[in-house]
Design a protein around this motif. Structure first.
Motif, PDB file in Angstrom:
ATOM      1  N   SER A 188       0.838  -1.201   0.000  1.00 27.87           N
ATOM      2  CA  SER A 188       0.000   0.000   0.000  1.00 27.87           C
ATOM      3  C   SER A 188       0.872   1.250   0.000  1.00 27.87           C
ATOM      4  N   GLY A 189       0.223   2.372  -0.252  1.00 26.98           N
ATOM      5  CA  GLY A 189       0.923   3.651  -0.206  1.00 26.98           C
ATOM      6  C   GLY A 189       1.440   3.946   1.192  1.00 26.98           C
ATOM      7  N   THR A 190       0.623   3.614   2.190  1.00 26.25           N
ATOM      8  CA  THR A 190       1.030   3.842   3.578  1.00 26.25           C
ATOM      9  C   THR A 190       2.352   3.138   3.861  1.00 26.25           C
ATOM     10  N   TYR A 219      -1.445  14.198   2.546  1.00 28.54           N
ATOM     11  CA  TYR A 219      -2.044  12.909   2.914  1.00 28.54           C
ATOM     12  C   TYR A 219      -1.010  11.843   2.619  1.00 28.54           C
ATOM     13  N   GLY A 252      -1.294   8.476   4.239  1.00 30.58           N
ATOM     14  CA  GLY A 252      -1.762   7.146   4.586  1.00 30.58           C
ATOM     15  C   GLY A 252      -2.381   7.113   5.965  1.00 30.58           C
ATOM     16  N   GLU A 262       4.002  15.408  -2.030  1.00 27.24           N
ATOM     17  CA  GLU A 262       3.360  14.902  -3.238  1.00 27.24           C
ATOM     18  C   GLU A 262       3.590  15.930  -4.357  1.00 27.24           C
ATOM     19  N   VAL A 267      -5.320  14.070  -2.068  1.00 28.39           N
ATOM     20  CA  VAL A 267      -6.466  14.204  -1.161  1.00 28.39           C
ATOM     21  C   VAL A 267      -6.695  15.679  -0.834  1.00 28.39           C
ATOM     22  N   ASP A 320       6.249  11.621  -2.832  1.00 31.30           N
ATOM     23  CA  ASP A 320       5.147  10.679  -2.649  1.00 31.30           C
ATOM     24  C   ASP A 320       4.318  10.691  -3.934  1.00 31.30           C
ATOM     25  N   VAL A 357       2.197   8.388  -4.901  1.00 28.24           N
ATOM     26  CA  VAL A 357       1.131   7.386  -4.799  1.00 28.24           C
ATOM     27  C   VAL A 357       0.023   7.701  -5.814  1.00 28.24           C
ATOM     28  N   GLN A 358      -0.265   8.974  -5.999  1.00 28.15           N
ATOM     29  CA  GLN A 358      -1.312   9.343  -6.965  1.00 28.15           C
ATOM     30  C   GLN A 358      -0.755   9.774  -8.319  1.00 28.15           C
ATOM     31  N   LYS A 393      -1.291   2.693  -5.604  1.00 28.76           N
ATOM     32  CA  LYS A 393      -2.503   2.910  -6.412  1.00 28.76           C
ATOM     33  C   LYS A 393      -2.458   2.384  -7.851  1.00 28.76           C
TER      34      LYS A 393
HETATM   35  N1  PMP Z   1       0.054   8.935  -0.254  1.00 29.89           N
HETATM   36  C1  PMP Z   1      -0.851   9.548  -1.008  1.00 29.89           C
HETATM   37  C2  PMP Z   1      -0.437  10.762  -1.773  1.00 29.89           C
HETATM   38  C3  PMP Z   1      -2.153   9.074  -1.096  1.00 29.89           C
HETATM   39  O1  PMP Z   1      -3.051   9.712  -1.845  1.00 29.89           O
HETATM   40  C4  PMP Z   1      -2.507   7.907  -0.381  1.00 29.89           C
HETATM   41  C5  PMP Z   1      -3.898   7.303  -0.469  1.00 29.89           C
HETATM   42  N2  PMP Z   1      -4.921   8.160  -0.744  1.00 29.89           N
HETATM   43  C6  PMP Z   1      -1.533   7.297   0.394  1.00 29.89           C
HETATM   44  C7  PMP Z   1      -0.258   7.826   0.434  1.00 29.89           C
HETATM   45  C8  PMP Z   1      -1.848   6.061   1.188  1.00 29.89           C
HETATM   46  O2  PMP Z   1      -2.032   4.992   0.330  1.00 29.89           O
HETATM   47  P1  PMP Z   1      -2.832   3.688   0.802  1.00 29.89           P
HETATM   48  O3  PMP Z   1      -4.249   4.075   0.977  1.00 29.89           O
HETATM   49  O4  PMP Z   1      -2.591   2.724  -0.325  1.00 29.89           O
HETATM   50  O5  PMP Z   1      -2.180   3.223   2.057  1.00 29.89           O
END
Ligand code: PMP
Length: 428
Positions: free
Chosen positions: A112-114, A140, A142, A213, A218, A246, A248-249, A276
């Motif tokens: 996961s991103g977290t 954001y 995680g 990011e 978010v 980051d 993730v998006q 993601k």
């Molecule tokens: N970083 C960013 C920029 C995110 O948008 C998110 C999820 N919205 C996360 C980390 C966390 O990812 P996850 O929900 O897969 O743990």
């Protein structure tokens, strides 16, 4: 029992934690998906312009990804990160080949991103021997204790959270609501310059990392001005900090024309994280670090479900589709069309205070009054519902829950189809 929409709604309340599956007033019970579309249990079809939070990057049940997953499922499903697998090495080779940093990099895969962010921060602390971190307001990252401590939005901060110390928040590059009351470009990108006094007055002068990011997801697709990272990142490095992007998006071509969001800003990260859209919906997390930094990760890198052969195969197939179907270019082309469409809606509707984003990551921020910029969360909620009624799924976000996030799968092809139709109709 029969799984009608009504039964699902009832069961959901009874069986699940609160706020699970409650994005709309009436929960949306989806049953199947194909390409740009999803269907609910009552057979209603929706055009999906959110892709399960920017995750379905090459379309629902993309045949190539599905085939890769099925083939891997029949071969080997699980080993944990204790053992190397060929799908893992193949994916690592690919992401390292397209890395956003010059130096060779090394990869670690999680779920996961977290987890990707947790790994990145642990690595930055280990590599620098320092503890303090700078993140951005509206961030954001995680839902672990660390990620929640880096949360830049009150709505997602649990009241009884145990805070991880050493995290400082810099002003976000949120031009529409500038903390300094300034206007770009006359502002001189004051938000980026804030890093220096922030570090010098609120830390011991040396940080482990600056993590941001490239576009705050978010936060409502807050899109920094083009010089932001060119100013902010060197300031972080002057104070000993690594730069963690980051993504993730923003990765995998989402911002149009380039694999990584950070490449739109002319800076290179020391560590990059993603998740993601990388595996089109299979759980995955990636932490990619410059080799000289990754090699300092002396702690045990164990993840039971990390580097799952299924997710590795899905990600390789997804990146293959993005590359072969030229979806980064498509994201640029379609993103431009989407942006122009949103800007023309802004001319028609006073409610749209701001239009922002990059590629197929576009947002509109809704206000009650353009002059005062008073956020309109109620209007935004109504608009979400009205779009759903018309069969369109989009996302919501922003500190004031007044931003609509529009991020369709990168296969969206209205213009290409129109081009083909034009070619056929006009025989050009
Ligand atoms: N970083 C960013 C920029 C995110 O948008 C998110 C999820 N919205 C996360 C980390 C966390 O990812 P996850 O929900 O897969 O743990």
């Amino acid at each position: 029992m029969e799984w009608t929409a009504e039964a699902i709604r009832r069961k959901q309340k009874e069986l699940l934690f609160p706020n699970v599956g409650t994005y709309y007033e009436q929960p949306l019970a989806l049953e199947s998906g194909k390409g740009m579309f999803v269907k609910d249990v009552e057979g209603r079809e929706y055009l999906d312009f959110y892709g399960g939070i920017l995750t379905v990057s090459v379309g629902h049940c993309n045949p190539r990804v599905t085939e890769a997953v099925i083939a891997q499922q029949k071969k080997l499903v699980h080993v944990s990160t204790l053992y190397a697998t060929i799908p893992q090495l193949q994916l690592a080779e690919k992401v390292i080949q397209i890395r956003p940093m010059e130096e060779k990099a090394k990869a670690f895969f999680t779920n996961s991103g977290t987890e990707a962010n947790e790994t990145a921060v642990a690595l930055a602390k280990e590599a620098t021997g320092r503890q303090e971190l700078v993140v951005l307001r509206h961030n954001y990252a995680g839902r672990s204790a660390l990620a929640l401590s880096m949360m830049g939005n009150k709505s997602y901060r649990p009241r009884t959270q145990s805070e991880v110390p050493g995290i400082r928040f810099a002003h976000a590059p949120y031009c529409y609501r500038c903390d300094f009351g300034l206007k770009y470009p006359d502002c001189g990108v004051a938000c980026a310059k804030d890093l220096k006094p922030l570090i010098e007055t609120t830390t011991d002068g040396e940080i482990a990392a600056f993590m941001a990011e490239p576009i705050q997801g978010v936060g409502g697709f807050i899109t920094p001005p083009k010089e932001y990272f060119e100013i902010a990142v060197p300031l972080a490095r002057e104070h000993g900090g690594l730069f963690i992007a980051d993504e993730v998006q923003t990765a995998w071509g989402r911002t149009g024309g380039k694999w990584w969001g950070v490449q739109q800003y002319g800076v290179e990260p020391d560590i990059v994280t993603s998740a993601k859209g990388m595996a089109n919906g299979q759980p995955i997390g990636l932490t990619l670090a410059k080799a000289s930094i990754a090699d300092r990760a002396k702690y045990a890198n164990i993840s039971t479900f990390g580097a799952s052969p299924i997710s590795m195969a899905a990600a390789s197939a997804t990146l293959g589709v993005i590359e072969e179907e030229k979806l980064m270019f498509n994201a640029q082309l379609m993103g431009k069309a989407l942006r122009e469409g949103l800007e023309s809606l802004q001319q028609r509707f006073q409610a749209i205070g701001d239009v922002r984003g990059m590629g197929l990551m576009q947002a509109i921020e809704l206000v009650k009054d353009r002059a005062t910029k008073e956020p309109d969360p109620q209007g935004t909620a109504r608009l979400m519902e009205a779009a759903r009624t018309r069969g369109l799924l989009i996302g919501k976000g922003g500190l004031y829950a007044n931003t609509l996030r529009i991020a369709p799968p990168m296969i969206v092809d209205a213009l290409r189809l129109l081009g083909e139709a034009l070619a056929e109709a006009t025989r050009e």
